[in-house]
Enzyme design. Structure first.
Site, PDB file in Angstrom:
ATOM      1  N   ASP A  51      42.528  42.680  42.585  1.00 57.53           N
ATOM      2  CA  ASP A  51      44.026  44.011  42.200  1.00 57.53           C
ATOM      3  C   ASP A  51      43.694  43.949  40.250  1.00 57.53           C
ATOM      4  O   ASP A  51      43.447  43.579  39.646  1.00 57.53           O
ATOM      5  CB  ASP A  51      45.273  43.464  42.409  1.00 57.53           C
ATOM      6  CG  ASP A  51      45.604  43.224  43.809  1.00 57.53           C
ATOM      7  OD1 ASP A  51      44.357  43.993  44.534  1.00 57.53           O
ATOM      8  OD2 ASP A  51      46.280  42.614  44.287  1.00 57.53           O
ATOM      9  N   TYR A 109      42.224  30.229  44.963  1.00 51.82           N
ATOM     10  CA  TYR A 109      42.652  31.048  43.488  1.00 51.82           C
ATOM     11  C   TYR A 109      44.075  30.176  42.711  1.00 51.82           C
ATOM     12  O   TYR A 109      44.856  29.760  44.004  1.00 51.82           O
ATOM     13  CB  TYR A 109      44.166  32.525  44.125  1.00 51.82           C
ATOM     14  CG  TYR A 109      42.493  33.282  44.453  1.00 51.82           C
ATOM     15  CD1 TYR A 109      43.100  34.264  43.768  1.00 51.82           C
ATOM     16  CD2 TYR A 109      42.320  33.518  45.716  1.00 51.82           C
ATOM     17  CE1 TYR A 109      41.586  35.436  44.447  1.00 51.82           C
ATOM     18  CE2 TYR A 109      41.218  34.523  46.663  1.00 51.82           C
ATOM     19  CZ  TYR A 109      40.907  35.696  45.301  1.00 51.82           C
ATOM     20  OH  TYR A 109      40.635  36.455  45.636  1.00 51.82           O
TER      21      TYR A 109
END
Length: 244
Positions: A51, A109
């Site tokens: 993103d 992540y």
């Protein structure tokens, strides 16, 4: 030749990885750098989308080129044309069938929270400043319920197209050092905004807004409104991509 490159980037100034018209993206700038360094007009493949504002310390890309630049010198060549917030760390020749995206088996992540009363200016670009008290042990209790294989449709932002919303989470590690709390999540894949929604939900559990024992019901409800908020993008970093 099929060439794999490993990248680090600060995503603050970019609209994510994927090329978009009239917007700066990591893929777009890497494509330009490859052309300037090698003369090859190719679009590098990425290990996944990120993103806008999201970072990466272990992003993997690959592209095909007949460049005469040796692999050990290619990072120097690419970095000459890349901005300072995108760095090629390593390059290597890989099998012809290697794909940065399709060959990946899992990813890790990291989400970072600054839990100080006042924001740390040196963490501002890379952490979510959440000033209210958080109990990291409650976060760990809540995180246990995410492990395993589940339908995570309730932890995804709408507007994506995938064959299945079932994903497997292999590990979640939560650590606290001073005011900084990190959440490392490893899974076989992630839906759109999934890690950020998981992080927001874990923070709400740590803050007492969600009971850790309610997580299984939230997952099984498949209802986005029952989970926590979507944590802001600057706290998220793609840490590592794993391949067979």
């Amino acid at each position: 030749m099929n060439i794999r490159i490993d990248l680090q980037f600060d995503g603050t100034n970019y609209h994510g990885w994927q090329i978009q018209p009239d917007k700066p993206t990591v893929q777009g700038l890497l494509k330009e750098a490859i052309f300037k360094a090698t003369g090859d007009d190719v679009t590098p493949e990425g290990c996944g989308r990120t993103d806008a504002g999201v970072h990466a310390s272990g992003y993997v890309s690959n592209f095909r080129s007949d460049t005469s630049i040796p692999c050990d010198r290619l990072p120097y060549a690419l970095n000459t044309y890349l901005p300072k917030d995108i760095v090629c760390m390593h390059a290597q020749y890989v099998d012809d069938d290697f794909s940065a995206s399709r060959s990946a088996t899992s990813k890790t992540y990291r989400y970072t929270i600054d839990n100080g009363t006042f924001p740390n200016v040196f963490a501002d670009r890379f952490a979510w400043h959440y000033k209210y008290p958080i109990d990291a042990d409650k976060m760990r209790s809540a995180a246990e319920y995410f492990l395993g294989t589940h339908d995570f449709i309730g932890f995804a932002r709408s507007g994506f197209t995938v064959k299945t919303t079932v994903r497997t989470i292999y590990a979640i590690k939560i650590e606290q050092k001073g005011n900084i709390i990190t959440i490392d999540v490893t899974g076989n894949g992630f839906l759109y905004n999934m890690v950020r929604i998981m992080a927001g939900t874990l923070v709400f559990a740590g803050a007492g807004k969600i009971n850790p024992e309610d997580i299984p019901g939230i997952i099984s409800s498949k209802d986005r409104s029952k989970a926590g908020i979507t944590a802001p993008p600057q706290g998220l970093c793609l840490k590592e991509v794993f391949y067979l």
